[in-house]
Design a protein around this motif. Structure first.
Motif, PDB file in Angstrom:
ATOM      1  N   THR A 282       0.842  -1.201   0.000  1.00  0.00           N
ATOM      2  CA  THR A 282       0.000   0.000   0.000  1.00  0.00           C
ATOM      3  C   THR A 282       0.875   1.249   0.000  1.00  0.00           C
ATOM      4  OG1 THR A 282      -0.063   0.058   2.397  1.00  0.00           O
ATOM      5  CG2 THR A 282      -1.799  -1.190   1.302  1.00  0.00           C
ATOM      6  N   VAL A 283       0.232   2.398  -0.198  1.00  0.00           N
ATOM      7  CA  VAL A 283       0.962   3.654  -0.350  1.00  0.00           C
ATOM      8  C   VAL A 283       1.918   3.916   0.814  1.00  0.00           C
ATOM      9  CG1 VAL A 283      -1.126   4.904   0.406  1.00  0.00           C
ATOM     10  CG2 VAL A 283       0.719   6.172  -0.631  1.00  0.00           C
ATOM     11  N   GLY A 284       1.463   3.688   2.044  1.00  0.00           N
ATOM     12  CA  GLY A 284       2.331   3.925   3.199  1.00  0.00           C
ATOM     13  C   GLY A 284       3.531   3.000   3.183  1.00  0.00           C
ATOM     14  N   GLU A 285       3.284   1.742   2.797  1.00  0.00           N
ATOM     15  CA  GLU A 285       4.374   0.764   2.729  1.00  0.00           C
ATOM     16  C   GLU A 285       5.346   1.094   1.596  1.00  0.00           C
ATOM     17  OE1 GLU A 285       1.835  -3.041   4.453  1.00  0.00           O
ATOM     18  OE2 GLU A 285       1.500  -2.332   2.414  1.00  0.00           O
ATOM     19  N   MET A 286       4.809   1.677   0.518  1.00  0.00           N
ATOM     20  CA  MET A 286       5.689   2.096  -0.585  1.00  0.00           C
ATOM     21  C   MET A 286       6.678   3.159  -0.099  1.00  0.00           C
ATOM     22  SD  MET A 286       3.052   2.541  -3.751  1.00  0.00           S
ATOM     23  CE  MET A 286       1.993   1.188  -4.256  1.00  0.00           C
ATOM     24  N   LEU A 287       6.141   4.121   0.668  1.00  0.00           N
ATOM     25  CA  LEU A 287       7.003   5.206   1.143  1.00  0.00           C
ATOM     26  C   LEU A 287       8.006   4.680   2.171  1.00  0.00           C
ATOM     27  CD1 LEU A 287       4.214   7.922   1.311  1.00  0.00           C
ATOM     28  CD2 LEU A 287       6.084   7.823  -0.335  1.00  0.00           C
ATOM     29  N   GLU A 288       7.558   3.741   3.000  1.00  0.00           N
ATOM     30  CA  GLU A 288       8.487   3.081   3.934  1.00  0.00           C
ATOM     31  C   GLU A 288       9.598   2.389   3.146  1.00  0.00           C
ATOM     32  OE1 GLU A 288       8.988   2.737   7.342  1.00  0.00           O
ATOM     33  OE2 GLU A 288       7.702   4.507   7.151  1.00  0.00           O
ATOM     34  N   GLY A 289       9.165   1.645   2.110  1.00  0.00           N
ATOM     35  CA  GLY A 289      10.112   0.902   1.272  1.00  0.00           C
ATOM     36  C   GLY A 289      11.108   1.833   0.606  1.00  0.00           C
ATOM     37  N   ALA A 290      10.613   2.975   0.160  1.00  0.00           N
ATOM     38  CA  ALA A 290      11.494   3.937  -0.506  1.00  0.00           C
ATOM     39  C   ALA A 290      12.538   4.456   0.486  1.00  0.00           C
ATOM     40  CB  ALA A 290      10.674   5.092  -1.071  1.00  0.00           C
ATOM     41  N   SER A 291      12.084   4.731   1.714  1.00  0.00           N
ATOM     42  CA  SER A 291      13.043   5.286   2.678  1.00  0.00           C
ATOM     43  C   SER A 291      14.049   4.223   3.120  1.00  0.00           C
ATOM     44  CB  SER A 291      12.327   5.906   3.873  1.00  0.00           C
ATOM     45  OG  SER A 291      11.681   4.922   4.616  1.00  0.00           O
ATOM     46  N   HIS A 292      13.677   2.936   3.038  1.00  0.00           N
ATOM     47  CA  HIS A 292      14.603   1.865   3.407  1.00  0.00           C
ATOM     48  C   HIS A 292      15.370   1.318   2.209  1.00  0.00           C
ATOM     49  CE1 HIS A 292      11.786   1.323   7.029  1.00  0.00           C
ATOM     50  NE2 HIS A 292      12.851   1.992   7.402  1.00  0.00           N
ATOM     51  N   GLY A 293      15.078   1.830   1.022  1.00  0.00           N
ATOM     52  CA  GLY A 293      15.831   1.405  -0.155  1.00  0.00           C
ATOM     53  C   GLY A 293      15.334   0.139  -0.839  1.00  0.00           C
ATOM     54  N   THR A 294      14.217  -0.423  -0.364  1.00  0.00           N
ATOM     55  CA  THR A 294      13.707  -1.622  -1.057  1.00  0.00           C
ATOM     56  C   THR A 294      12.879  -1.238  -2.280  1.00  0.00           C
ATOM     57  OG1 THR A 294      11.872  -1.661   0.505  1.00  0.00           O
ATOM     58  CG2 THR A 294      13.706  -3.152   0.950  1.00  0.00           C
ATOM     59  N   ILE A 295      12.255  -0.079  -2.242  1.00  0.00           N
ATOM     60  CA  ILE A 295      11.588   0.455  -3.440  1.00  0.00           C
ATOM     61  C   ILE A 295      12.564   1.435  -4.070  1.00  0.00           C
ATOM     62  CG2 ILE A 295       9.676   1.890  -4.298  1.00  0.00           C
ATOM     63  CD1 ILE A 295       8.757  -0.893  -3.461  1.00  0.00           C
ATOM     64  N   LYS A 296      12.867   1.203  -5.352  1.00  0.00           N
ATOM     65  CA  LYS A 296      13.896   2.022  -6.011  1.00  0.00           C
ATOM     66  C   LYS A 296      13.327   2.955  -7.076  1.00  0.00           C
ATOM     67  CE  LYS A 296      17.779  -0.870  -4.884  1.00  0.00           C
ATOM     68  NZ  LYS A 296      18.094  -0.033  -3.719  1.00  0.00           N
TER      69      LYS A 296
ATOM     70  N   HIS B  49       8.679  13.166   6.238  1.00  0.00           N
ATOM     71  CA  HIS B  49       9.127  11.809   5.978  1.00  0.00           C
ATOM     72  C   HIS B  49       8.856  11.411   4.524  1.00  0.00           C
ATOM     73  CE1 HIS B  49       9.969   7.589   6.712  1.00  0.00           C
ATOM     74  NE2 HIS B  49       8.806   7.297   6.164  1.00  0.00           N
ATOM     75  N   VAL B  50       7.728  11.869   3.970  1.00  0.00           N
ATOM     76  CA  VAL B  50       7.384  11.553   2.580  1.00  0.00           C
ATOM     77  C   VAL B  50       8.438  12.131   1.638  1.00  0.00           C
ATOM     78  CG1 VAL B  50       5.687  11.876   0.737  1.00  0.00           C
ATOM     79  CG2 VAL B  50       4.912  11.470   3.086  1.00  0.00           C
ATOM     80  N   VAL B  51       8.810  13.379   1.863  1.00  0.00           N
ATOM     81  CA  VAL B  51       9.818  14.022   1.020  1.00  0.00           C
ATOM     82  C   VAL B  51      11.141  13.255   1.109  1.00  0.00           C
ATOM     83  CG1 VAL B  51      11.207  16.120   0.707  1.00  0.00           C
ATOM     84  CG2 VAL B  51       8.755  16.300   1.215  1.00  0.00           C
ATOM     85  N   HIS B  52      11.520  12.897   2.309  1.00  0.00           N
ATOM     86  CA  HIS B  52      12.752  12.145   2.533  1.00  0.00           C
ATOM     87  C   HIS B  52      12.708  10.820   1.760  1.00  0.00           C
ATOM     88  CE1 HIS B  52      15.981  10.145   4.736  1.00  0.00           C
ATOM     89  NE2 HIS B  52      15.141   9.163   4.994  1.00  0.00           N
ATOM     90  N   ALA B  53      11.571  10.139   1.820  1.00  0.00           N
ATOM     91  CA  ALA B  53      11.435   8.832   1.157  1.00  0.00           C
ATOM     92  C   ALA B  53      11.536   8.988  -0.365  1.00  0.00           C
ATOM     93  CB  ALA B  53      10.098   8.186   1.542  1.00  0.00           C
ATOM     94  N   LEU B  54      10.819   9.965  -0.922  1.00  0.00           N
ATOM     95  CA  LEU B  54      10.828  10.137  -2.383  1.00  0.00           C
ATOM     96  C   LEU B  54      12.211  10.579  -2.864  1.00  0.00           C
ATOM     97  CD1 LEU B  54       7.328  11.781  -2.997  1.00  0.00           C
ATOM     98  CD2 LEU B  54       7.971   9.390  -3.309  1.00  0.00           C
ATOM     99  N   ASP B  55      12.893  11.361  -2.042  1.00  0.00           N
ATOM    100  CA  ASP B  55      14.252  11.801  -2.385  1.00  0.00           C
ATOM    101  C   ASP B  55      15.221  10.626  -2.511  1.00  0.00           C
ATOM    102  OD1 ASP B  55      14.374  14.470  -2.896  1.00  0.00           O
ATOM    103  OD2 ASP B  55      14.548  15.076  -0.784  1.00  0.00           O
ATOM    104  N   LYS B  56      14.961   9.576  -1.776  1.00  0.00           N
ATOM    105  CA  LYS B  56      15.887   8.434  -1.773  1.00  0.00           C
ATOM    106  C   LYS B  56      15.723   7.522  -2.988  1.00  0.00           C
ATOM    107  CE  LYS B  56      17.700   6.334   1.601  1.00  0.00           C
ATOM    108  NZ  LYS B  56      17.949   5.467   2.756  1.00  0.00           N
ATOM    109  N   LEU B  57      14.628   7.695  -3.744  1.00  0.00           N
ATOM    110  CA  LEU B  57      14.397   6.820  -4.900  1.00  0.00           C
ATOM    111  C   LEU B  57      15.493   7.010  -5.946  1.00  0.00           C
ATOM    112  CD1 LEU B  57      10.568   7.385  -5.438  1.00  0.00           C
ATOM    113  CD2 LEU B  57      11.643   5.255  -4.679  1.00  0.00           C
ATOM    114  N   ASP B  58      15.792   5.921  -6.666  1.00  0.00           N
ATOM    115  CA  ASP B  58      16.716   6.040  -7.795  1.00  0.00           C
ATOM    116  C   ASP B  58      16.039   6.783  -8.944  1.00  0.00           C
ATOM    117  OD1 ASP B  58      18.508   4.640  -6.351  1.00  0.00           O
ATOM    118  OD2 ASP B  58      18.320   2.751  -7.464  1.00  0.00           O
ATOM    119  N   PHE B  59      14.734   6.551  -9.083  1.00  0.00           N
ATOM    120  CA  PHE B  59      14.051   7.157 -10.222  1.00  0.00           C
ATOM    121  C   PHE B  59      12.576   7.378  -9.889  1.00  0.00           C
ATOM    122  CE2 PHE B  59      12.289   7.137 -14.615  1.00  0.00           C
ATOM    123  CZ  PHE B  59      13.097   8.127 -15.135  1.00  0.00           C
TER     124      PHE B  59
END
Lengths: 351, 527
Positions: free
Chosen positions: B226-240, B258-268
């Motif tokens: 789900t959306v919250g888990e996606m953002l968690e995943g992004a901040s932990h690097g499992t969603i790229k 936290h959302v901004v931080h998570a999206l910033d960590k994405l590769d793309f």
């Protein structure tokens, strides 16, 4: 249900008991002019425009409020009826600015339509004219009470459609005026600017501020669609001129009838806002640079494909949109599952 | 909604809980007002004294997050006073005994301690709901945006089944959905565990049917996140990598920093939108999309009515309709997707989705159709659960009251609740750019009760700083009795008042909805 049969202009029509003469005439396709009548609102019977001659009646009868009865014989355009309607129009025009040349409702005005129909060029009675200031201190609605014919439809629409009772008749006699409590402006009242009063106004007294200053009524192409805001699903007509949306007007929506809220009726300006994105953008060294579609799509395909192939499909995630269409949500689900290879798709239903 | 919008006006009793109907759904609000004018009883349960609460015969000004206690309390009274619909319970439902046992302790006196609602008022409302011929329940995010959101919905459903106010006209359980096509996005399978029409991705035959229609060997079986888990995943690097179409999570999701931080960590990050939103600004690629006025399609409203959206003007600049962009992305990734028009896409949807089976653009020209509509001859289904629930028997799900995740304390002594304003919509992307709405309602304020304002020496119009454990915003205070003592309220529409920096990302364990309606804050005067 009991029925009655009456004769209108020599033709017979059978209608359910309780129908008015106006209902019966409309069912027959016989036109009777009205100003204060609206099928969705209670009957006012105040404008007298819909008078007809009923055989045996002492006076002309208002067709909107007179029940059709068995054997009734009605004439809708007899000399007496026409004379009465002309006099009513002359009385209205005696205190109405004849500025049709610049009026936003030119071409969509019942007073104009009926004056044309009955050949009334000007008011027949010289006398005082209202000199009210035009109220335009809000960004939605312009109120020009000099043009108001006191039909009261706005009063009833506000009470019976919107349920707000913001406006009503104030003062007496010649000074009678529709106004919010204490004769303040709409902006100073509890008005929520749904514009449902504008939708029922038969003349130019209430006008949509932007729409009526941007397009003449006959220049507009109307396209029926569904509102992009909340989940109610109101239908309305986008008013288009020269390829631009210049306004929204009511239609007979499945859910909403003619009623709209302020966002639906007046919230369309974003469509042509200068902030709209008009070209694909690619971020280079922290700055967005305009790109061609080919370049942007190729980059998206390469990067997402790369993550899918190198990190596995579940390293990708997709947010779809509760704002986009069904077809688009379906395609994004298909893209996610069939091409990205993951079920990681969600949207803001949880928010 | 189980019932059509028009049905609301015909209800004898309207129980509106956690819905600011006249402000957030003004046209549905008209139906409520019509019912009240016609003599129906309106009861509103809301911590705020909203416009619709002012119209009510009884306003149950409950403490934020105490809905289950209230609803179980009503059920307790109805069972204790033998007012429930025994025939309906016996013939149409199951697990009544378990439910009865669960609500036994929710006596009006016990509930009063949790909700702040006088026992006598609760009894009056419970009797009123149970005794009328047709009662409807309306709710929105005031019910769902809690850590017990799903249980709140169970409690609503339990009450309606208890009295048999479902499966017939002018009644039902009616969530009023907040976005033009949130219903349709769910129907179309923009959810991690289901394909169109809520067909589970875990079912082999469902996946096989879609794979075959889509020309593939197989489809992924593991439900997504789900959306919250996606953002968690992004901040932990499992969603790229993420693809975001027409959403603005930076403003709409809880704990915005936290959302901004998570999206910033994405590769793309790809964002497809009509404006350069706060989320789009974080993207690597932004694709310009067409607005609703520039494309054809359909939206499904809150009463499941599928309606046409029609193209009125050409897209601005080089913007393209989202459906075309998606086809082009798929094609560029080696999966050719070609449709002549949205009508063609709907044909494919109808062929794969039993509840949309009878829906076509030809039929929609005659007006909207309410699903389920399984075949072209079917008239659509205005009222759900007539004669039989979709699962067979209506299941009572006993639920217990739990307190919100973050309650006020000495350091953060007030409850913050968020919601909508009449003149604006969601993250303001559209309504701040209309030339009208933002002109009339251009600045946001914080609603605060006079008692709290006095304690904090805040005057009407003073600039204040509102802070939670996660962030803070500054805005003007408005002293009002719309909010009771202890509660402050504002909207999430204004980017300059990004209130979701403060909100609590604690989520409901089943639906994963965040608890936007309750978090602990402090308010300080800044100028």
């Amino acid at each position: 249900m009991a029925e009655v049969t009456l004769t209108i202009n020599g033709g017979q029509i059978t209608v359910p008991q309780g129908s008015t003469i106006l209902n019966a005439a409309q069912k027959m396709g016989v036109f009777i002019p009205t100003l204060c009548y609206d099928p969705e609102l209670t009957i006012d019977g105040s404008c007298r425009m819909c008078v007809v001659e009923v055989k045996g009646a002492r006076t002309l009868m208002i067709s909107c409020a007179t029940a059709a009865t068995e054997g009734m014989v009605v004439e809708t355009e007899s000399p007496a009826v026409i004379e009465a309607r002309k006099t009513i129009l002359e009385l209205l025009l005696a205190n109405h600015p004849l500025d049709c040349l610049t009026c936003g409702r030119n071409g969509d005005c019942r007073l104009q339509d009926y004056a044309y129909r009955y050949g009334v060029k000007e008011g027949g009675f010289a006398g005082a004219m209202h000199q009210y200031p035009i109220e335009d201190d809000n960004p939605f609605i312009v109120r020009d009470m000099n043009k108001c014919i006191l039909c009261g439809k706005c009063v009833r629409a506000c009470a019976q459609i919107q349920g707000k009772n913001v406006v009503d008749y104030t003062y007496r006699g010649f000074d009678t005026k529709i106004a919010p409590a204490m004769d303040t402006t709409l902006a100073g009242s509890d008005c929520v600017f749904c514009g449902n009063c504008v939708a029922v106004c038969p003349v130019g007294a209430l006008q949509e501020k932007v729409l009526r200053s941007k397009a003449r009524t006959w220049e507009i192409n109307k396209v029926r669609t569904t509102c992009p805001y909340c989940g109610t699903g109101c239908n309305f007509d986008l008013n288009v001129k020269d390829g631009k949306v210049v306004g929204v007007t009511s239609c007979d929506g499945d859910v909403n009838g003619r009623a709209l809220c302020v966002k639906g009726r007046f919230g369309y300006g974003f469509i042509h806002h200068p902030d709209r994105l008009s070209k694909p953008l690619i971020k280079k060294d922290g700055q967005f640079v305009e790109a061609s579609w080919e370049e942007a799509l190729a980059l998206v395909a390469e990067k997402l494909g790369g993550i899918r192939d190198n990190n596995g499909p579940d390293a990708l995630a997709v947010l779809s949109s509760a704002r986009c269409t069904n077809e688009e949500n379906y395609l994004l689900s298909k893209l996610t599952r069939a091409v990205f290879g993951t079920n990681n798709i969600d949207h803001c239903a949880r928010l | 909604m189980t019932n059509p919008i028009q049905d609301v006006a015909g209800a004898d009793f309207i129980f509106a809980i956690g819905t600011n109907t006249t402000e957030s759904h003004p046209i549905i609000g008209l139906q409520v007002k019509k019912a009240v004018r016609g003599g129906s009883t309106l009861v509103v349960a809301d911590p705020r004294k909203t416009e619709v609460a002012e119209l009510a015969k009884v306003h149950l000004q409950i403490k934020s997050g105490s809905d289950i206690a209230l609803l179980n309390g009503m059920a307790n009274v109805i069972i204790a006073e033998d007012l429930y619909n025994k025939e309906f319970v016996a013939e149409r439902t199951e697990d009544f005994e378990a439910f009865k046992a669960a609500v036994e302790k929710y006596t009006p006196e016990y509930v009063e301690g949790i909700t702040g609602i006088a026992a006598a008022s609760l009894r009056e409302v419970a009797r009123g709901y149970a005794r009328v011929k047709n009662a409807t329940i309306l709710y929105t995010m005031g019910i769902t945006q809690h850590i017990c959101g799903t249980h709140n919905v169970f409690a609503v459903a339990n009450l309606s089944m208890l009295c048999g106010h479902i499966g017939k006209p002018n009644s039902g359980v009616n969530p009023l959905r907040g976005q033009n096509n949130v219903q349709g996005a769910c129907d179309m399978g923009a959810l991690p565990a289901v394909l169109t029409g809520y067909q589970g991705v875990g079912l082999d035959d469902v996946r096989a049917r879609f794979a075959s229609a889509w020309g593939l060997e197989s489809l992924p079986a593991k439900p997504g996140i789900t959306v919250g888990e996606m953002l968690e995943g992004a901040s932990h690097g499992t969603i790229k990598g993420m693809y975001i179409m027409g959403e603005n999570p930076v403003l709409s999701d809880p704990d915005a920093n936290h959302v901004v931080h998570a999206l910033d960590k994405l590769d793309f990050l790809v964002v497809q939108d009509i404006f350069l939103t706060e989320t789009a600004q974080l993207a690597d690629v932004v694709l310009p999309a067409a607005s609703f006025a520039e494309k054809d399609g359909t939206f499904s409203n809150t009463e499941r009515r599928v309606q046409r959206v029609r193209k009125a003007v050409e897209p601005v600049g080089e913007a393209r309709p989202d459906w075309q962009i998606l086809c082009q992305v798929a094609t560029a990734m080696g999966y050719p997707m070609n449709y002549a028009s949205p009508a063609d896409i709907m044909k494919e949807i109808a062929s794969l989705t039993p509840s949309y089976g009878g829906i076509s653009y030809e039929r929609l020209e005659q007006g909207g159709i309410q699903w389920p509509c399984p075949n072209p001859e079917h008239p659509g289904t205005p009222v759900l659960h007539v004669g039989k629930f979709s699962r067979g028997m209506g299941k009572f799900n006993p639920v217990e009251y739990v307190a919100p995740a973050e309650m006020p304390d000495e350091q953060y002594p007030l409850v913050l609740s968020t919601g909508r304003r009449h003149f604006h919509y969601h993250t303001g992307t559209m309504t701040m750019r209309t030339g009208a709405l933002e002109v009339y309602y251009g600045t946001e304020y914080l609603e605060i009760n006079s008692a709290d304002a006095a304690k904090l020496v805040i005057c009407d119009g003073d600039k204040v700083k509102v802070s939670s454990r996660r962030g803070s915003v500054e805005l003007s205070a408005r002293i009002t009795d719309v909010v009771p003592e202890g509660l402050v309220f504002t909207s999430f529409h204004f980017p300059e008042v990004a209130i979701n920096r403060l909100t609590n990302p604690a989520r409901d364990s089943i639906a994963k909805i965040p608890e936007f309606k309750v978090c602990a804050v402090k308010v300080e005067k800044t100028a």
